[in-house]
Design a protein around this motif. Structure first.
Motif, PDB file in Angstrom:
ATOM      1  N   ARG A   1       1.031  -1.814   0.388  1.00 54.71           N
ATOM      2  CA  ARG A   1       0.056   0.144  -0.146  1.00 54.71           C
ATOM      3  C   ARG A   1       0.863   1.253   0.465  1.00 54.71           C
ATOM      4  NH1 ARG A   1      -4.013  -2.442   4.551  1.00 54.71           N
ATOM      5  NH2 ARG A   1      -5.375  -4.124   3.070  1.00 54.71           N
ATOM      6  N   TRP A   2       1.979   1.233   1.037  1.00 56.01           N
ATOM      7  CA  TRP A   2       3.035   2.039   0.520  1.00 56.01           C
ATOM      8  C   TRP A   2       3.085   2.646  -0.592  1.00 56.01           C
ATOM      9  CZ3 TRP A   2       7.617   2.887  -0.413  1.00 56.01           C
ATOM     10  CH2 TRP A   2       8.609   4.024   0.105  1.00 56.01           C
ATOM     11  N   ILE A   3       3.729   1.420  -1.325  1.00 57.15           N
ATOM     12  CA  ILE A   3       4.351   1.683  -2.516  1.00 57.15           C
ATOM     13  C   ILE A   3       3.168   2.413  -3.420  1.00 57.15           C
ATOM     14  CG2 ILE A   3       5.109  -0.100  -4.273  1.00 57.15           C
ATOM     15  CD1 ILE A   3       6.346  -1.866  -2.648  1.00 57.15           C
ATOM     16  N   ALA A   4       1.953   1.313  -3.167  1.00 58.57           N
ATOM     17  CA  ALA A   4       0.944   1.577  -4.880  1.00 58.57           C
ATOM     18  C   ALA A   4       1.168   3.784  -4.383  1.00 58.57           C
ATOM     19  CB  ALA A   4      -0.237   1.382  -4.242  1.00 58.57           C
ATOM     20  N   ALA A   5       0.915   3.973  -3.069  1.00 60.42           N
ATOM     21  CA  ALA A   5       0.198   5.665  -2.651  1.00 60.42           C
ATOM     22  C   ALA A   5       1.863   6.279  -3.384  1.00 60.42           C
ATOM     23  CB  ALA A   5       0.301   5.977  -1.318  1.00 60.42           C
ATOM     24  N   THR A   6       3.280   5.730  -2.931  1.00 61.03           N
ATOM     25  CA  THR A   6       4.520   6.408  -3.199  1.00 61.03           C
ATOM     26  C   THR A   6       4.941   6.289  -4.597  1.00 61.03           C
ATOM     27  OG1 THR A   6       5.136   5.767  -1.351  1.00 61.03           O
ATOM     28  CG2 THR A   6       7.280   6.506  -2.668  1.00 61.03           C
TER      29      THR A   6
ATOM     30  N   ARG B   1      -4.455   4.492  16.289  1.00 59.86           N
ATOM     31  CA  ARG B   1      -4.436   5.658  15.340  1.00 59.86           C
ATOM     32  C   ARG B   1      -4.376   7.116  15.908  1.00 59.86           C
ATOM     33  NH1 ARG B   1      -8.635   5.045  10.664  1.00 59.86           N
ATOM     34  NH2 ARG B   1      -8.127   3.045  11.423  1.00 59.86           N
ATOM     35  N   GLN B   2      -4.556   7.972  16.939  1.00 59.75           N
ATOM     36  CA  GLN B   2      -4.816   8.706  17.229  1.00 59.75           C
ATOM     37  C   GLN B   2      -3.055   9.038  18.547  1.00 59.75           C
ATOM     38  OE1 GLN B   2      -6.462  11.842  16.820  1.00 59.75           O
ATOM     39  NE2 GLN B   2      -7.532  11.447  15.149  1.00 59.75           N
ATOM     40  N   ARG B   3      -2.640   8.092  19.046  1.00 62.10           N
ATOM     41  CA  ARG B   3      -1.515   8.214  20.176  1.00 62.10           C
ATOM     42  C   ARG B   3      -0.686   8.422  18.760  1.00 62.10           C
ATOM     43  NH1 ARG B   3      -0.034   4.412  25.387  1.00 62.10           N
ATOM     44  NH2 ARG B   3       1.387   5.229  25.711  1.00 62.10           N
ATOM     45  N   TRP B   4      -0.974   7.651  18.214  1.00 61.25           N
ATOM     46  CA  TRP B   4       0.433   6.833  16.969  1.00 61.25           C
ATOM     47  C   TRP B   4       0.761   8.225  16.118  1.00 61.25           C
ATOM     48  CZ3 TRP B   4       4.085   3.325  15.260  1.00 61.25           C
ATOM     49  CH2 TRP B   4       4.223   3.343  14.043  1.00 61.25           C
TER      50      TRP B   4
ATOM     51  N   PRO C   1      -0.346  13.376   8.545  1.00 63.60           N
ATOM     52  CA  PRO C   1      -1.067  13.185   9.201  1.00 63.60           C
ATOM     53  C   PRO C   1      -1.679  11.884   8.416  1.00 63.60           C
ATOM     54  CG  PRO C   1      -1.406  15.218   9.713  1.00 63.60           C
ATOM     55  CD  PRO C   1       0.161  14.928   8.789  1.00 63.60           C
ATOM     56  N   ARG C   2      -2.205  11.661   7.290  1.00 64.34           N
ATOM     57  CA  ARG C   2      -2.816  10.823   5.861  1.00 64.34           C
ATOM     58  C   ARG C   2      -2.261   9.410   6.128  1.00 64.34           C
ATOM     59  NH1 ARG C   2      -3.968  11.746  -0.423  1.00 64.34           N
ATOM     60  NH2 ARG C   2      -5.347  10.681  -0.405  1.00 64.34           N
TER      61      ARG C   2
ATOM     62  N   GLU D   1       2.095   3.896  10.189  1.00 66.31           N
ATOM     63  CA  GLU D   1       3.466   4.963   9.356  1.00 66.31           C
ATOM     64  C   GLU D   1       3.675   5.286   9.350  1.00 66.31           C
ATOM     65  OE1 GLU D   1       1.599   3.117   4.685  1.00 66.31           O
ATOM     66  OE2 GLU D   1       2.484   4.870   5.506  1.00 66.31           O
ATOM     67  N   VAL D   2       5.206   5.674   9.720  1.00 64.27           N
ATOM     68  CA  VAL D   2       6.201   7.009  10.039  1.00 64.27           C
ATOM     69  C   VAL D   2       6.853   6.359   9.131  1.00 64.27           C
ATOM     70  CG1 VAL D   2       7.527   7.997  11.502  1.00 64.27           C
ATOM     71  CG2 VAL D   2       5.101   7.803  12.547  1.00 64.27           C
ATOM     72  N   THR D   3       7.804   7.393   8.233  1.00 64.94           N
ATOM     73  CA  THR D   3       8.664   7.964   7.170  1.00 64.94           C
ATOM     74  C   THR D   3       9.802   8.820   7.568  1.00 64.94           C
ATOM     75  OG1 THR D   3       7.361   6.170   5.633  1.00 64.94           O
ATOM     76  CG2 THR D   3       9.668   7.474   4.750  1.00 64.94           C
TER      77      THR D   3
END
Length: 263
Positions: free
Chosen positions: A24-29, A223-226, A244-245, A251-253
C-alpha cells in the motif's frame, strides 16, 4: 548476465497478505511515476515457496496503473515451477537472483525484496543494494525490508539509483506496546545498529518518549496516539517525509540519513 543466479535461497516462508503494508505504501509513493512510466514493470524478488506476494502486488499496483506488470524472481527453480500455474497476462515468474533477469533488457520501475537480506551479513548489504539499484529504470525504486510472519510489523528502506532515501516503520498499531517493538523487524542494514550511540537507537528512543507523552490520546484509539507521537517527532526536528494522512495508516517515514549507521 551471470550464468548462474546471484544469491542464496531464502527459507521461503510466505503467507497471503503478509506484505500488504509495504504494498500500500508502494502504490501510494510510486503512483505518479507508475502512471507516467513507459514500461510499468515491477519485480517481486525472492517471493518464496508460494507466489501469493507477487499475485497481491500485481493487484495493488493495478489500482494505480491497470496495465502494470509483475515478474516474480526466485533463485530456487522448484519454486518457479510451482508458481508457473498462477501466471496470467501481466504476471510471470523467472528463475534468477540479484541479477534480476528480465527479458529484452527491461529495467523495472520497482524491485521489492522483502525478507530476503535477513540471512546475509550486514557487510554484504551495500553491495546487494548497489547491484539492485543499478538494475532500476530511471526514477525507479528498490524497497527492501523485513516483516513478521503475518505482516503486523514491518520496516523497510526505499532506495533509488543514487542510494537509500527513506526508512518506513509500519504496524498494526494494536500489536504494539511501544514503537521500539518494531526494532526486531529492522532491515539487515540497521538491525545490529540499535544500540546506544547509533542514530536508529536514538530515533526509536525518541519515538518511545513521544509515544509515552501521547498516552492521554490512547482513549481515542491507538491511531490517534500514533499520530500525535509522530507529530511530536516532527516538531522535535526528526526529518519525517510523510504526514497525518500516512500516519493514520500506522506508518512513519524518516529520511535515511537521520538513521544511517555510524562509521
Amino acid at each position: 548476465m551471470p550464468s548462474r543466479p546471484v544469491g542464496t535461497p531464502t527459507r521461503g516462508t510466505t503467507n497471503p497478505n503478509r506484505l500488504r503494508r509495504m504494498d500500500r505504501w508502494i502504490a501510494a509513493t510510486l503512483a505518479g511515476r507508475l502512471r507516467g512510466a513507459d514500461d510499468p514493470v515491477a519485480v517481486d524478488l525472492g517471493y518464496g515457496a508460494a507466489p501469493w506476494t507477487a499475485v497481491e502486488l500485481l493487484g495493488r499496483l493495478r489500482t494505480v496503473r491497470p496495465d502494470a506488470e509483475v515478474v516474480g524472481v526466485e533463485i530456487d527453480p522448484a519454486r518457479v515451477a510451482a508458481a508457473v500455474p498462477y501466471e496470467r497476462p501481466g504476471l510471470s515468474f523467472r528463475h534468477g537472483g540479484f541479477e534480476v533477469p528480465l527479458p529484452g533488457g527491461r529495467r523495472p520501475l520497482l524491485i521489492r525484496a522483502a525478507n530476503v537480506l535477513r540471512q546475509y551479513d550486514e557487510s554484504q548489504v551495500a553491495a546487494v543494494w548497489a547491484g539492485l539499484c543499478g538494475r532500476l529504470a530511471p526514477g525507479g525504486l528498490l524497497v527492501e525490508g523485513t516483516c513478521d510472519e503475518i505482516g503486523r510489523r514491518h520496516v523497510w528502506v526505499a532506495l533509488g539509483p543514487a542510494g537509500p532515501q527513506t526508512v518506513t516503520f509500519a504496524a498494526r498499531l494494536s500489536s504494539l506496546d511501544r514503537p521500539s517493538d518494531l526494532a526486531e523487524r529492522l532491515p539487515k542494514a540497521l538491525i545490529h545498529r540499535n544500540v546506544p550511540g547509533e542514530r536508529v537507537h536514538a530515533f526509536l528512543t525518541a519515538f518511545d518518549r513521544a509515544w509515552a507523552t501521547a498516552a492521554p490520546f490512547a482513549a481515542l484509539g491507538a491511531r490517534q496516539r500514533w499520530t500525535r507521537a509522530a507529530a511530536a517527532l516532527s516538531d522535535a526536528g526528526w526529518p519525517l517525509t510523510d504526514g497525518p494522512r500516512r500516519w493514520r495508516h500506522g506508518e512513519v517515514t524518516v529520511r535515511w540519513e537521520a538513521l544511517a549507521p555510524g562509521g
